[in-house]
Design a protein around this motif. Structure first.
Motif, PDB file in Angstrom:
ATOM      1  N   MET A   1      23.807  12.622  21.989  1.00  0.00           N
ATOM      2  CA  MET A   1      22.674  13.271  22.643  1.00  0.00           C
ATOM      3  C   MET A   1      21.555  12.254  22.860  1.00  0.00           C
ATOM      4  SD  MET A   1      20.680  16.607  21.319  1.00  0.00           S
ATOM      5  CE  MET A   1      19.221  17.157  22.112  1.00  0.00           C
ATOM      6  N   GLU A   2      21.015  12.226  24.021  1.00  0.00           N
ATOM      7  CA  GLU A   2      19.995  11.260  24.404  1.00  0.00           C
ATOM      8  C   GLU A   2      18.632  11.668  23.832  1.00  0.00           C
ATOM      9  OE1 GLU A   2      17.710  10.630  28.659  1.00  0.00           O
ATOM     10  OE2 GLU A   2      19.774  11.296  28.635  1.00  0.00           O
ATOM     11  N   ASN A   3      17.909  10.664  23.299  1.00  0.00           N
ATOM     12  CA  ASN A   3      16.566  10.930  22.782  1.00  0.00           C
ATOM     13  C   ASN A   3      15.568  10.928  23.928  1.00  0.00           C
ATOM     14  OD1 ASN A   3      17.221  11.174  20.109  1.00  0.00           O
ATOM     15  ND2 ASN A   3      16.899   9.006  19.657  1.00  0.00           N
ATOM     16  N   LYS A   4      14.819  12.009  24.031  1.00  0.00           N
ATOM     17  CA  LYS A   4      13.804  12.114  25.070  1.00  0.00           C
ATOM     18  C   LYS A   4      12.540  11.385  24.628  1.00  0.00           C
ATOM     19  CE  LYS A   4      14.383  16.524  26.333  1.00  0.00           C
ATOM     20  NZ  LYS A   4      13.939  17.863  26.594  1.00  0.00           N
ATOM     21  N   GLN A   5      11.894  10.750  25.562  1.00  0.00           N
ATOM     22  CA  GLN A   5      10.613  10.129  25.292  1.00  0.00           C
ATOM     23  C   GLN A   5       9.559  11.229  25.160  1.00  0.00           C
ATOM     24  OE1 GLN A   5       9.990   6.790  24.814  1.00  0.00           O
ATOM     25  NE2 GLN A   5      12.214   6.712  24.780  1.00  0.00           N
ATOM     26  N   PRO A   6       8.547  11.031  24.305  1.00  0.00           N
ATOM     27  CA  PRO A   6       7.523  12.064  24.135  1.00  0.00           C
ATOM     28  C   PRO A   6       6.827  12.452  25.440  1.00  0.00           C
ATOM     29  CG  PRO A   6       7.257  10.344  22.483  1.00  0.00           C
ATOM     30  CD  PRO A   6       8.330   9.899  23.432  1.00  0.00           C
ATOM     31  N   CYS A  68      -0.349  18.844  21.422  1.00  0.00           N
ATOM     32  CA  CYS A  68      -0.013  19.504  20.151  1.00  0.00           C
ATOM     33  C   CYS A  68       0.872  20.722  20.407  1.00  0.00           C
ATOM     34  CB  CYS A  68      -1.268  19.909  19.392  1.00  0.00           C
ATOM     35  SG  CYS A  68      -2.209  18.514  18.728  1.00  0.00           S
ATOM     36  N   ASP A  69       0.504  21.528  21.399  1.00  0.00           N
ATOM     37  CA  ASP A  69       1.299  22.716  21.738  1.00  0.00           C
ATOM     38  C   ASP A  69       2.728  22.336  22.136  1.00  0.00           C
ATOM     39  OD1 ASP A  69      -0.936  24.278  21.252  1.00  0.00           O
ATOM     40  OD2 ASP A  69      -1.398  24.596  23.380  1.00  0.00           O
ATOM     41  N   ALA A  70       2.858  21.179  22.764  1.00  0.00           N
ATOM     42  CA  ALA A  70       4.177  20.708  23.198  1.00  0.00           C
ATOM     43  C   ALA A  70       4.983  20.119  22.041  1.00  0.00           C
ATOM     44  CB  ALA A  70       4.019  19.664  24.309  1.00  0.00           C
ATOM     45  N   GLY A  71       4.343  19.936  20.883  1.00  0.00           N
ATOM     46  CA  GLY A  71       5.034  19.406  19.711  1.00  0.00           C
ATOM     47  C   GLY A  71       5.165  17.905  19.681  1.00  0.00           C
ATOM     48  N   VAL A  72       4.431  17.197  20.544  1.00  0.00           N
ATOM     49  CA  VAL A  72       4.519  15.734  20.572  1.00  0.00           C
ATOM     50  C   VAL A  72       3.297  15.076  19.937  1.00  0.00           C
ATOM     51  CG1 VAL A  72       6.109  15.644  22.527  1.00  0.00           C
ATOM     52  CG2 VAL A  72       3.639  15.647  22.938  1.00  0.00           C
ATOM     53  N   HIS A  89       6.539  12.847  15.384  1.00  0.00           N
ATOM     54  CA  HIS A  89       7.924  12.399  15.527  1.00  0.00           C
ATOM     55  C   HIS A  89       8.825  13.467  14.922  1.00  0.00           C
ATOM     56  CE1 HIS A  89       6.621   8.439  16.804  1.00  0.00           C
ATOM     57  NE2 HIS A  89       5.766   8.452  15.812  1.00  0.00           N
ATOM     58  N   PRO A  90       9.602  14.157  15.737  1.00  0.00           N
ATOM     59  CA  PRO A  90      10.471  15.217  15.222  1.00  0.00           C
ATOM     60  C   PRO A  90      11.393  14.688  14.118  1.00  0.00           C
ATOM     61  CG  PRO A  90      10.531  15.177  17.618  1.00  0.00           C
ATOM     62  CD  PRO A  90       9.760  13.963  17.169  1.00  0.00           C
ATOM     63  N   ASN A  91      11.579  15.495  13.103  1.00  0.00           N
ATOM     64  CA  ASN A  91      12.460  15.165  11.974  1.00  0.00           C
ATOM     65  C   ASN A  91      12.067  13.873  11.275  1.00  0.00           C
ATOM     66  OD1 ASN A  91      14.042  17.454  12.657  1.00  0.00           O
ATOM     67  ND2 ASN A  91      15.072  16.235  14.218  1.00  0.00           N
ATOM     68  N   SER A  92      10.805  13.524  11.326  1.00  0.00           N
ATOM     69  CA  SER A  92      10.328  12.314  10.662  1.00  0.00           C
ATOM     70  C   SER A  92       9.012  12.615   9.968  1.00  0.00           C
ATOM     71  CB  SER A  92      10.160  11.188  11.682  1.00  0.00           C
ATOM     72  OG  SER A  92       9.657  10.041  11.029  1.00  0.00           O
ATOM     73  N   HIS A  93       9.085  13.484   8.974  1.00  0.00           N
ATOM     74  CA  HIS A  93       7.874  13.853   8.245  1.00  0.00           C
ATOM     75  C   HIS A  93       7.378  12.667   7.419  1.00  0.00           C
ATOM     76  CE1 HIS A  93       5.015  16.046   5.880  1.00  0.00           C
ATOM     77  NE2 HIS A  93       5.532  15.460   4.822  1.00  0.00           N
ATOM     78  N   HIS A  94       6.070  12.564   7.292  1.00  0.00           N
ATOM     79  CA  HIS A  94       5.490  11.549   6.427  1.00  0.00           C
ATOM     80  C   HIS A  94       4.212  12.103   5.808  1.00  0.00           C
ATOM     81  CE1 HIS A  94       3.536  10.874  10.346  1.00  0.00           C
ATOM     82  NE2 HIS A  94       2.460  10.645   9.618  1.00  0.00           N
TER      83      HIS A  94
END
Length: 153
Positions: A1-6, A68-72, A89-94
């Motif tokens: 699956m291709e990673n989409k740019q923000p 923010c609403d878009a999740g980026v 960054h999705p799935n990259s919590h810090h």
């Protein structure tokens, strides 16, 4: 699956909501993704207005909210209660280390902390859906300058 740019994710979000993707909004979004860190609205506005002085602060603020609403993008507040924005960054919590003297912010990620938080939530019957973890103290530079208020205690 291709990673989409923000930026692509943001543009798709705008399109799916029937919102206009104006040239100004695109400049603001592009500027946001190329300006790493944790920035207040004023700091980010100065960055954007250096590229395009015709963009108003209200447009920048509204576009940050849309990011923010878009999740980026994520909105965060530290001890100073100033809202700051960072790239999400999705799935990259810090988590964050925050210097109380100079305001320096370090991003940290430690799987042991993440596991402990999850275990604690489960132990108390919670299903963890998210958290904010900010650690406050004094960075090595401020400690080295004798500015550490904690040393006086």
């Amino acid at each position: 699956m291709e990673n989409k740019q923000p930026l692509d994710t943001f543009l798709e979000f705008m399109n799916s909501r029937g919102l206009n993707t104006t040239a100004q909004r695109k400049v603001i979004a592009e500027s946001f993704f190329e300006f790493p860190g944790h920035h207040s609205l004023d700091e980010f506005y100065r960055h954007v207005s250096a590229k395009d002085p015709g963009i108003g602060q209200t447009t920048v603020y509204r576009t940050l909210k849309l990011l923010c609403d878009a999740g980026v993008a994520s909105e965060i507040q530290f001890a100073d209660n100033i809202t700051r924005y960072e790239v999400a960054h999705p799935n990259s919590h810090h988590d964050h280390l925050v210097c109380l003297k100079c305001g320096r912010i370090e991003e940290i990620l430690d799987p042991r902390i993440e596991k402990l938080q999850k275990d604690l939530a489960e132990k108390h019957g919670y299903t963890l859906t998210g958290h904010l973890h900010n650690l406050y103290g004094y960075c090595s530079q401020c400690r080295g300058n004798g500015k550490n208020q904690a040393d006086k205690n």
